[in-house]
Design an enzyme around this catalytic site. Structure first.
Site, PDB file in Angstrom:
ATOM      1  N   LEU A 108      -0.710  17.832  -6.647  1.00  0.00           N
ATOM      2  CA  LEU A 108      -1.232  18.775  -5.632  1.00  0.00           C
ATOM      3  C   LEU A 108      -0.936  20.233  -6.002  1.00  0.00           C
ATOM      4  N   GLY A 136       7.433  21.169  -0.664  1.00  0.00           N
ATOM      5  CA  GLY A 136       7.280  19.717  -0.736  1.00  0.00           C
ATOM      6  C   GLY A 136       8.534  19.006  -0.267  1.00  0.00           C
ATOM      7  N   TYR A 140       0.209  -0.112 -11.050  1.00  0.00           N
ATOM      8  CA  TYR A 140       1.241  -0.550 -10.111  1.00  0.00           C
ATOM      9  C   TYR A 140       0.632  -0.804  -8.721  1.00  0.00           C
ATOM     10  N   HIS A 190      26.334 -18.269 -12.165  1.00  0.00           N
ATOM     11  CA  HIS A 190      25.489 -19.446 -12.023  1.00  0.00           C
ATOM     12  C   HIS A 190      25.457 -19.907 -10.575  1.00  0.00           C
ATOM     13  N   LEU A 227       1.707  24.434   5.088  1.00  0.00           N
ATOM     14  CA  LEU A 227       1.171  24.268   3.732  1.00  0.00           C
ATOM     15  C   LEU A 227       1.507  25.522   2.934  1.00  0.00           C
ATOM     16  N   LEU A 256      -1.831  -3.031 -15.870  1.00  0.00           N
ATOM     17  CA  LEU A 256      -0.546  -2.398 -16.183  1.00  0.00           C
ATOM     18  C   LEU A 256      -0.516  -1.809 -17.591  1.00  0.00           C
ATOM     19  N   GLU A 278      21.289 -14.504 -14.712  1.00  0.00           N
ATOM     20  CA  GLU A 278      22.079 -15.078 -15.807  1.00  0.00           C
ATOM     21  C   GLU A 278      21.208 -15.484 -16.995  1.00  0.00           C
ATOM     22  N   CYS A 299       6.796   3.581  -1.567  1.00  0.00           N
ATOM     23  CA  CYS A 299       7.797   2.538  -1.829  1.00  0.00           C
ATOM     24  C   CYS A 299       8.183   1.740  -0.578  1.00  0.00           C
ATOM     25  N   ILE A 300       8.491   2.465   0.505  1.00  0.00           N
ATOM     26  CA  ILE A 300       9.079   1.786   1.668  1.00  0.00           C
ATOM     27  C   ILE A 300       8.068   0.865   2.368  1.00  0.00           C
ATOM     28  N   PRO A 301       6.909   1.401   2.830  1.00  0.00           N
ATOM     29  CA  PRO A 301       5.969   0.459   3.463  1.00  0.00           C
ATOM     30  C   PRO A 301       5.489  -0.607   2.489  1.00  0.00           C
ATOM     31  N   LYS A 302       5.361  -0.243   1.211  1.00  0.00           N
ATOM     32  CA  LYS A 302       4.938  -1.239   0.219  1.00  0.00           C
ATOM     33  C   LYS A 302       5.948  -2.381   0.126  1.00  0.00           C
ATOM     34  N   GLU A 341       0.161  -4.375  -6.825  1.00  0.00           N
ATOM     35  CA  GLU A 341       1.084  -4.643  -5.707  1.00  0.00           C
ATOM     36  C   GLU A 341       0.299  -4.910  -4.418  1.00  0.00           C
ATOM     37  N   CYS A 383       7.095   8.371  -0.731  1.00  0.00           N
ATOM     38  CA  CYS A 383       7.905   7.146  -0.783  1.00  0.00           C
ATOM     39  C   CYS A 383       8.128   6.565   0.612  1.00  0.00           C
TER      40      CYS A 383
HETATM   41  P1  FAD Z   1       6.279  13.277  -2.752  1.00  0.00           P
HETATM   42  O1  FAD Z   1       7.201  12.250  -2.259  1.00  0.00           O
HETATM   43  O2  FAD Z   1       4.841  12.918  -2.838  1.00  0.00           O
HETATM   44  O3  FAD Z   1       6.463  14.548  -1.781  1.00  0.00           O
HETATM   45  C1  FAD Z   1       5.670  15.682  -1.870  1.00  0.00           C
HETATM   46  C2  FAD Z   1       5.514  16.273  -0.471  1.00  0.00           C
HETATM   47  O4  FAD Z   1       5.001  17.597  -0.573  1.00  0.00           O
HETATM   48  C3  FAD Z   1       4.525  15.503   0.389  1.00  0.00           C
HETATM   49  O5  FAD Z   1       5.051  15.324   1.679  1.00  0.00           O
HETATM   50  C4  FAD Z   1       3.316  16.413   0.423  1.00  0.00           C
HETATM   51  O6  FAD Z   1       2.530  16.231   1.568  1.00  0.00           O
HETATM   52  C5  FAD Z   1       3.991  17.777   0.393  1.00  0.00           C
HETATM   53  N1  FAD Z   1       3.136  18.872  -0.066  1.00  0.00           N
HETATM   54  C6  FAD Z   1       2.221  18.844  -1.052  1.00  0.00           C
HETATM   55  N2  FAD Z   1       1.693  20.079  -1.224  1.00  0.00           N
HETATM   56  C7  FAD Z   1       2.306  20.887  -0.331  1.00  0.00           C
HETATM   57  C8  FAD Z   1       2.207  22.261  -0.044  1.00  0.00           C
HETATM   58  N3  FAD Z   1       1.379  23.063  -0.703  1.00  0.00           N
HETATM   59  N4  FAD Z   1       2.973  22.773   0.954  1.00  0.00           N
HETATM   60  C9  FAD Z   1       3.825  21.990   1.657  1.00  0.00           C
HETATM   61  N5  FAD Z   1       3.977  20.679   1.409  1.00  0.00           N
HETATM   62  C10 FAD Z   1       3.224  20.144   0.420  1.00  0.00           C
HETATM   63  N6  FAD Z   1       8.319   4.755  -6.621  1.00  0.00           N
HETATM   64  C11 FAD Z   1       9.383   3.953  -6.804  1.00  0.00           C
HETATM   65  O7  FAD Z   1      10.389   4.390  -7.384  1.00  0.00           O
HETATM   66  N7  FAD Z   1       9.385   2.660  -6.356  1.00  0.00           N
HETATM   67  C12 FAD Z   1       8.330   2.137  -5.696  1.00  0.00           C
HETATM   68  O8  FAD Z   1       8.363   0.964  -5.316  1.00  0.00           O
HETATM   69  C13 FAD Z   1       7.210   2.961  -5.483  1.00  0.00           C
HETATM   70  N8  FAD Z   1       6.142   2.470  -4.819  1.00  0.00           N
HETATM   71  C14 FAD Z   1       5.088   3.296  -4.567  1.00  0.00           C
HETATM   72  C15 FAD Z   1       4.012   2.779  -3.874  1.00  0.00           C
HETATM   73  C16 FAD Z   1       2.934   3.574  -3.605  1.00  0.00           C
HETATM   74  C17 FAD Z   1       1.773   3.009  -2.833  1.00  0.00           C
HETATM   75  C18 FAD Z   1       2.926   4.935  -4.044  1.00  0.00           C
HETATM   76  C19 FAD Z   1       1.761   5.826  -3.732  1.00  0.00           C
HETATM   77  C20 FAD Z   1       3.990   5.450  -4.753  1.00  0.00           C
HETATM   78  C21 FAD Z   1       5.082   4.636  -5.031  1.00  0.00           C
HETATM   79  N9  FAD Z   1       6.174   5.104  -5.745  1.00  0.00           N
HETATM   80  C22 FAD Z   1       7.238   4.293  -5.967  1.00  0.00           C
HETATM   81  C23 FAD Z   1       6.194   6.474  -6.284  1.00  0.00           C
HETATM   82  C24 FAD Z   1       7.021   7.432  -5.397  1.00  0.00           C
HETATM   83  O9  FAD Z   1       6.559   7.361  -4.071  1.00  0.00           O
HETATM   84  C25 FAD Z   1       6.890   8.849  -5.935  1.00  0.00           C
HETATM   85  O10 FAD Z   1       7.271   8.863  -7.287  1.00  0.00           O
HETATM   86  C26 FAD Z   1       7.768   9.831  -5.173  1.00  0.00           C
HETATM   87  O11 FAD Z   1       7.478   9.835  -3.809  1.00  0.00           O
HETATM   88  C27 FAD Z   1       7.571  11.233  -5.748  1.00  0.00           C
HETATM   89  O12 FAD Z   1       8.351  12.155  -5.039  1.00  0.00           O
HETATM   90  P2  FAD Z   1       7.975  13.699  -5.049  1.00  0.00           P
HETATM   91  O13 FAD Z   1       9.103  14.390  -4.369  1.00  0.00           O
HETATM   92  O14 FAD Z   1       7.603  14.131  -6.397  1.00  0.00           O
HETATM   93  O15 FAD Z   1       6.657  13.834  -4.172  1.00  0.00           O
HETATM   94  P1  NAP Z   2      -1.670   3.892 -12.403  1.00  0.00           P
HETATM   95  O1  NAP Z   2      -0.502   3.008 -12.605  1.00  0.00           O
HETATM   96  O2  NAP Z   2      -1.893   5.026 -13.310  1.00  0.00           O
HETATM   97  O3  NAP Z   2      -2.974   2.956 -12.397  1.00  0.00           O
HETATM   98  C1  NAP Z   2      -4.255   3.450 -12.193  1.00  0.00           C
HETATM   99  C2  NAP Z   2      -5.237   2.328 -12.430  1.00  0.00           C
HETATM  100  O4  NAP Z   2      -6.541   2.753 -12.064  1.00  0.00           O
HETATM  101  C3  NAP Z   2      -5.314   1.897 -13.880  1.00  0.00           C
HETATM  102  O5  NAP Z   2      -5.477   0.505 -13.922  1.00  0.00           O
HETATM  103  C4  NAP Z   2      -6.559   2.635 -14.382  1.00  0.00           C
HETATM  104  O6  NAP Z   2      -7.206   1.985 -15.450  1.00  0.00           O
HETATM  105  C5  NAP Z   2      -7.444   2.557 -13.155  1.00  0.00           C
HETATM  106  N1  NAP Z   2      -8.445   3.604 -13.096  1.00  0.00           N
HETATM  107  C6  NAP Z   2      -8.268   4.933 -13.224  1.00  0.00           C
HETATM  108  N2  NAP Z   2      -9.418   5.584 -13.047  1.00  0.00           N
HETATM  109  C7  NAP Z   2     -10.372   4.637 -12.806  1.00  0.00           C
HETATM  110  C8  NAP Z   2     -11.759   4.687 -12.551  1.00  0.00           C
HETATM  111  N3  NAP Z   2     -12.401   5.840 -12.503  1.00  0.00           N
HETATM  112  N4  NAP Z   2     -12.403   3.526 -12.358  1.00  0.00           N
HETATM  113  C9  NAP Z   2     -11.743   2.349 -12.409  1.00  0.00           C
HETATM  114  N5  NAP Z   2     -10.432   2.238 -12.637  1.00  0.00           N
HETATM  115  C10 NAP Z   2      -9.753   3.378 -12.848  1.00  0.00           C
HETATM  116  O7  NAP Z   2      -1.666   4.523 -10.961  1.00  0.00           O
HETATM  117  P2  NAP Z   2      -1.247   3.937  -9.575  1.00  0.00           P
HETATM  118  O8  NAP Z   2      -1.282   2.451  -9.546  1.00  0.00           O
HETATM  119  O9  NAP Z   2      -2.079   4.709  -8.602  1.00  0.00           O
HETATM  120  O10 NAP Z   2       0.248   4.409  -9.439  1.00  0.00           O
HETATM  121  C11 NAP Z   2       0.600   5.795  -9.528  1.00  0.00           C
HETATM  122  C12 NAP Z   2       2.048   5.925  -9.845  1.00  0.00           C
HETATM  123  O11 NAP Z   2       2.824   5.600  -8.700  1.00  0.00           O
HETATM  124  C13 NAP Z   2       2.516   4.981 -10.928  1.00  0.00           C
HETATM  125  O12 NAP Z   2       2.427   5.602 -12.191  1.00  0.00           O
HETATM  126  C14 NAP Z   2       3.936   4.691 -10.560  1.00  0.00           C
HETATM  127  O13 NAP Z   2       4.820   5.496 -11.290  1.00  0.00           O
HETATM  128  C15 NAP Z   2       4.032   5.005  -9.095  1.00  0.00           C
HETATM  129  N6  NAP Z   2       4.229   3.718  -8.387  1.00  0.00           N
HETATM  130  C16 NAP Z   2       5.368   3.036  -8.613  1.00  0.00           C
HETATM  131  C17 NAP Z   2       5.548   1.805  -8.024  1.00  0.00           C
HETATM  132  C18 NAP Z   2       6.801   1.045  -8.264  1.00  0.00           C
HETATM  133  O14 NAP Z   2       7.767   1.613  -8.731  1.00  0.00           O
HETATM  134  N7  NAP Z   2       6.831  -0.243  -7.956  1.00  0.00           N
HETATM  135  C19 NAP Z   2       4.565   1.281  -7.229  1.00  0.00           C
HETATM  136  C20 NAP Z   2       3.405   1.989  -7.027  1.00  0.00           C
HETATM  137  C21 NAP Z   2       3.262   3.225  -7.622  1.00  0.00           C
HETATM  138  P3  NAP Z   2      -6.862   2.346 -16.975  1.00  0.00           P
HETATM  139  O15 NAP Z   2      -5.609   1.626 -17.294  1.00  0.00           O
HETATM  140  O16 NAP Z   2      -8.041   1.875 -17.711  1.00  0.00           O
HETATM  141  O17 NAP Z   2      -6.701   3.845 -17.031  1.00  0.00           O
END
Ligand code: FAD
Ligand code: NAP
Length: 523
Positions: free
Chosen positions: A321, A45, A228, A496, A159, A253, A501, A90-93, A232, A85
């Site tokens: 995964l 990963g 989240y 200020h 993979l 949330l 603040e 995080c980045i495209p978001k 967002e 990310c």
């Molecule tokens: P990942 O970054 O997911 O990396 C895992 C990698 O392993 C992936 O490239 C995957 O394809 C690869 N992989 C999986 N299985 C295998 C395999 N068998 N063999 C080889 N490769 C494999 N966090 C924040 O702190 N701030 C934010 O603003 C934020 N916004 C987010 C917005 C969105 C839309 C999402 C989805 C997530 C966001 N997060 C945010 C969460 C953050 O992206 C994750 O917490 C972080 O990327 C986790 O890192 P990781 O190393 O655990 O896994």
């Molecule tokens: P999440 O925060 O766990 O939210 C999932 C949402 O989907 C909840 O509102 C949940 O409802 C709902 N849900 C789940 N199953 C459903 C179903 N079958 N039908 C209808 N609604 C359902 O997950 P996420 O938004 O996918 O984010 C995943 C993780 O990414 C987060 O935990 C966060 O750590 C990380 N992330 C971080 C940021 C950031 O730092 N700004 C931004 C994005 C993501 P219930 O509450 O009822 O379960």
């Protein structure tokens, strides 16, 4: 370990004298005394956690390989090295959030004297936006690859799965297999979006894996899920002029301080986002027009609804995964029902196999968490360090139109742990100076500090809804690590005029019943 430590010391001394290649050859020779493995560390990963761990390990003299492979989303979206990310998180978001904030600023600029086209002429060009965002991502992918090459980390675009506790088989893009052995293995595979089991979900819906590179403007969008990601995405889409509806299964949330969550959703509602509370999707059907008919159920009233949308964005959480890893072959059995790995100190039940990042059970799914845990793990494994990851008091921000940043306990959690009588909650509404001229209707800029009641009133949680909430909370997160009290906060001189603040001005307790609204900007 001692040999490696010695190597690091020697390496640091001789680094300026010899070429990088020479250092790596030396590293290989020294580390190979550890056994007949191809690598000291293999990381499955290449995302936030895996890359951080790999880079730290190689700095400490280890021979490291990183496997990274992206399986396309059900809609066929795929991306490069760097994990969630960078590519679909995080980045495209954050970039799309910024695009949305800029759009709002254009309208507000008029009040500041800027002459801009009429509101109806200010529009987002989705294609231009996604192109800019994707170009940035590609540049990060490239820099990441170069960085791995420079650090002599072997990058395997395959993979990975276990063959035995020390052997990984990588299936490459062309189907060929590559086998490698490693003394230590880190599982850092992260997660992918979960799809609800309803007709049409996989066929017609997109997820956060697709939205940031969507080839056409999303149009009228329903977002399923109010975590989240759901909030967002609904926030930035709506601000860009794409009407957004959110289906909320329980509460928005969940797990966050609910008073703050309400501020966030109130603000979104005021800006036009629709919320359907206690609603779950039933089906998605494609119409001849290409639009999507969505049916959903209000579980409280047992009433069904339907509407037609251009896009259905699923944001119902993420699954780890782990299934494809063949963990049984490695003997790793600390897997929870949700498929996550239970490993309190990142070490699995097989001592040389570790896990970091989103794949871990009950840990914040956040990039800096994965990075920090990965680095500390490498230091423990390759430099004899003792420090473990502290998962408490991790700050976070939800990047909704009005952002919500927090660190520590919610008011609900603090009440559960300590009892309402033992707590003091300080709170205030505030008006950011920069919102005065556009005369924004400011109802939801609010902050609170949840503290112990007894002096010196140790702070348990800080919560802030407003602009740049992440920037505001980050510094206070460091203060929380140092055990900040209300006494400290009240004796801190503010900067200020800033929104941060406001924390130094907190003086009204909920218990007092006094009005927490501001008297004036400088009171
Ligand atoms: P990942 O970054 O997911 O990396 C895992 C990698 O392993 C992936 O490239 C995957 O394809 C690869 N992989 C999986 N299985 C295998 C395999 N068998 N063999 C080889 N490769 C494999 N966090 C924040 O702190 N701030 C934010 O603003 C934020 N916004 C987010 C917005 C969105 C839309 C999402 C989805 C997530 C966001 N997060 C945010 C969460 C953050 O992206 C994750 O917490 C972080 O990327 C986790 O890192 P990781 O190393 O655990 O896994
Ligand atoms: P999440 O925060 O766990 O939210 C999932 C949402 O989907 C909840 O509102 C949940 O409802 C709902 N849900 C789940 N199953 C459903 C179903 N079958 N039908 C209808 N609604 C359902 O997950 P996420 O938004 O996918 O984010 C995943 C993780 O990414 C987060 O935990 C966060 O750590 C990380 N992330 C971080 C940021 C950031 O730092 N700004 C931004 C994005 C993501 P219930 O509450 O009822 O379960």
């Amino acid at each position: 370990m001692t040999i490696l430590n010695n190597f690091v010391r020697i390496n640091n001394l001789i680094k300026p004298l010899i070429s990088t290649d020479r250092v790596v050859i030396l590293a290989r020779r020294t580390a190979s005394t550890h056994g007949n493995f191809d690598y000291d560390l293999a990381v499955i990963g290449g995302g936030s956690g895996g890359l951080a761990c790999a880079k730290e390990a190689v700095n400490l003299g280890a021979r490291v390989a990183v496997l990274d492979y992206v399986t396309p989303s059900p809609q066929g979206t795929k991306w490069g090295l760097g994990g969630t990310c960078v590519n679909v998180g995080c980045i495209p978001k954050k970039l799309m959030h910024q695009a949305a904030l800029l759009g709002e600023s254009i309208h507000e600029a008029v009040a500041y004297g800027w002459q801009v086209p009429a509101a109806s002429e200010v529009k987002i060009d989705w294609a231009a936006l996604t192109e800019s965002v994707q170009n940035h991502i590609k540049s990060v992918n490239w820099v990441t690859r170069v960085d791995l090459r420079d650090k002599k980390i072997e990058y395997i675009n395959g993979l990975g799965e276990f063959k035995d506790p020390h052997t990984i088989v990588a299936t490459m893009k062309n189907g060929t297999k590559k086998e490698l052995t490693a003394k230590n293995i880190v599982i850092a595979v992260g997660g992918r979006p979960h799809y609800p089991e309803i007709p049409g979900a996989l066929e017609y819906c997109i997820s956060s894996d697709d939205i940031f590179s969507l080839g056409h403007p999303p149009g009228k969008t329903v977002v399923v899920g109010a975590g989240y990601i759901g909030l967002e995405c609904a926030g930035f889409l709506n601000s860009m002029g794409y009407p957004a509806t959110v289906l909320v299964r329980s509460v928005p949330l969940r797990g966050f301080d609910q008073q703050m969550a309400r501020m966030v959703t109130n603000e979104m509602e005021q800006r036009g986002v629709k919320f359907c509370h206690k609603c779950v999707p039933l089906s998605v059907e494609k119409l001849e027009s290409g639009q999507l008919k969505v049916r959903w159920l209000n579980t409280e009233e047992q009433q069904q609804f339907e509407d037609v949308f251009d896009t259905v964005l699923i944001a119902t959480g993420r699954y780890a995964l782990t299934k494809q890893l063949n963990l049984e072959a490695a003997g790793v059995n600390c897997i929870t029902e949700s498929g996550k790995i239970l490993a309190a100190t990142e070490q699995t039940n097989v001592p040389h196999i570790y896990a970091v990042g989103d794949v871990l059970e009950a840990r914040p799914e956040l990039t800096p968490v994965a990075i920090h845990a990965g680095r500390l793990l490498a230091r423990r494994v390759f430099a004899g360090a003792q420090q473990h990851m502290d998962y408490d008091n991790v700050a976070t921000t939800v990047f909704t139109p009005l952002e919500y940043g927090c660190v520590g306990l919610s008011e609900e959690e603090a009440t559960k742990r300590f009892g309402a009588d033992n707590l003091e909650v300080y709170h205030a509404y505030y008006k950011p100076t920069e919102f005065f001229i556009p005369q924004r209707n400011i109802k939801n800029c609010y902050l609170k500090a949840v503290a112990m009641r007894e002096a010196p009133q140790k702070i348990l949680g800080l919560h802030f809804v407003g602009p740049v909430a992440g920037e505001v909370i980050q510094g206070f997160a460091a203060a929380m690590k140092c055990g900040i009290t209300m006494e400290h906060l009240m004796n801190t001189v503010g900067i200020h005029p800033t929104v941060a603040e406001e924390f130094t001005r907190l003086n009204i307790t909920k218990r007092s019943g006094k009005d927490p609204n501001p008297a004036s900007c400088c009171s």
